[in-house]
Scaffold this active site. Structure first.
Site, PDB file in Angstrom:
ATOM      1  N   LYS A  62       0.820  -1.212   0.000  1.00 17.70           N
ATOM      2  CA  LYS A  62       0.000   0.000   0.000  1.00 17.70           C
ATOM      3  C   LYS A  62       0.857   1.266   0.000  1.00 17.70           C
ATOM      4  CE  LYS A  62      -3.554  -0.505  -0.425  1.00 17.70           C
ATOM      5  NZ  LYS A  62      -4.229  -0.910  -1.705  1.00 17.70           N
ATOM      6  N   THR A 270     -11.795   5.016  -1.320  1.00 15.40           N
ATOM      7  CA  THR A 270     -12.046   5.946  -0.221  1.00 15.40           C
ATOM      8  C   THR A 270     -11.630   5.330   1.108  1.00 15.40           C
ATOM      9  OG1 THR A 270     -13.914   6.878  -1.436  1.00 15.40           O
ATOM     10  CG2 THR A 270     -13.808   7.335   0.930  1.00 15.40           C
TER      11      THR A 270
END
Length: 304
Positions: A62, A270
């Protein structure tokens, strides 16, 4: 031919010594060619062959590794496998021949690469990569560890909606400190701790630390650093990027004027809203880890 074989048999001490010398010479040639990006065996016919990687994106999850890989795959001098092979953490027992076959076929002079972000936090990985070649170039894409942890959690939540809240996981077990570092989403962000393991085998000069924020803010600048590090021409420049306002990150053009290609729907998802007090505690926790990482790498990423 018979006389040559007989000569070896008449001198039994000569044969083992010659074999050792040949092995040492071959290993030297193997390492030199890996470091130059030519692969393990000279390919004078310029055929497409499978080579062990000369460079690996080893982390972090990530952090922006997929974006960097896709940017690099546009480069004509780079051949990179799309899927993560997970050789040095999950599939090491399958051997180097299995690993080599996972690599895309490339020409002499092209750099072969792969990316598996979990390598950076796998204790056994540094020694295993070193055993393959001590000349392997290593790229680590890092990102603000707080933002990275939340992104990690968001990915898990999208796959498992019943996952407990971020706060409950972050503070589930605080017996050893202010946050639960047994939770991988938080442990990965302790970059200095993981880097120490790699520096036992590889010099800092053989590692490049790429800013995940920089890949979004100014991808061309980060790509200049990466291409310089890999020793390839600067083929991927600002002409290859288009910033997608909706997604909030750059999309890639294979060539100037072509239609931009954006990463999949799972990129740019999101993030869940996190309690401000939790954010403050996490920033306080990571602050000393970040400072140590800045000192070790000689680069202030500005996360504090």
């Amino acid at each position: 031919m018979k006389a040559t074989r007989k000569g070896c048999e008449d001198n039994p001490q000569r044969q083992p010594r010659d074999r050792v010398n040949k092995t040492e010479d071959w290993n030297k040639l193997f390492d030199e060619q890996l470091s130059l990006g030519r692969g393990a065996i000279s390919n004078s016919s310029n055929e497409l062959v499978s080579k062990l990687p000369q460079a690996i994106i080893i982390g972090v999850k990530k952090g922006g590794t997929r974006a960097l890989l896709e940017f690099l795959r546009v480069h004509p001098e780079i051949r990179a496998v799309g899927a993560e092979p997970h050789f040095f953490d999950r599939n090491y027992d399958k051997g180097l021949d299995w690993y080599r076959e996972k690599m895309p076929k490339s020409l002499e002079g092209q750099v072969t690469m792969e990316k598996t972000p979990s390598y950076f936090v796998t204790p056994e990985a540094p020694a295993r990569v070193y055993a393959m070649s001590r000349h392997t170039k290593l790229i680590v894409v890092v990102r603000d560890p707080v933002t990275r942890a939340i992104s990690d959690y968001a990915q898990t939540l999208s796959k498992h909606p019943s996952t407990p809240s971020f706060q409950s996981l972050a503070f589930r077990n605080r017996s050893a400190g202010p946050v639960d570092t047994s939770w991988s989403a938080l442990r990965i962000g302790m970059y200095a701790q993981h880097l120490e393991a790699w520096l036992r085998f590889f010099p800092l000069a053989q590692m490049l630390f790429v800013s995940g924020e920089g890949l979004i803010r100014d991808p061309a600048e980060e790509m200049t650093r990466v291409q310089n590090f890999l020793g390839v021409q600067r083929e991927v420049t600002e002409k290859n990027f288009y910033f997608n306002q909706t997604k909030g990150f750059p999309c890639l053009r294979k060539e100037a004027g072509s239609k931009p290609h954006c990463l999949g729907k799972t990129k740019g998802r999101t993030h869940p809203e996190i309690n401000p007090r939790t954010m403050q505690m996490l920033r306080q926790f990571y602050a000393p880890h970040n400072r140590k990482f800045y000192q070790m790498t000689g680069h202030d990423f500005g996360w504090d």
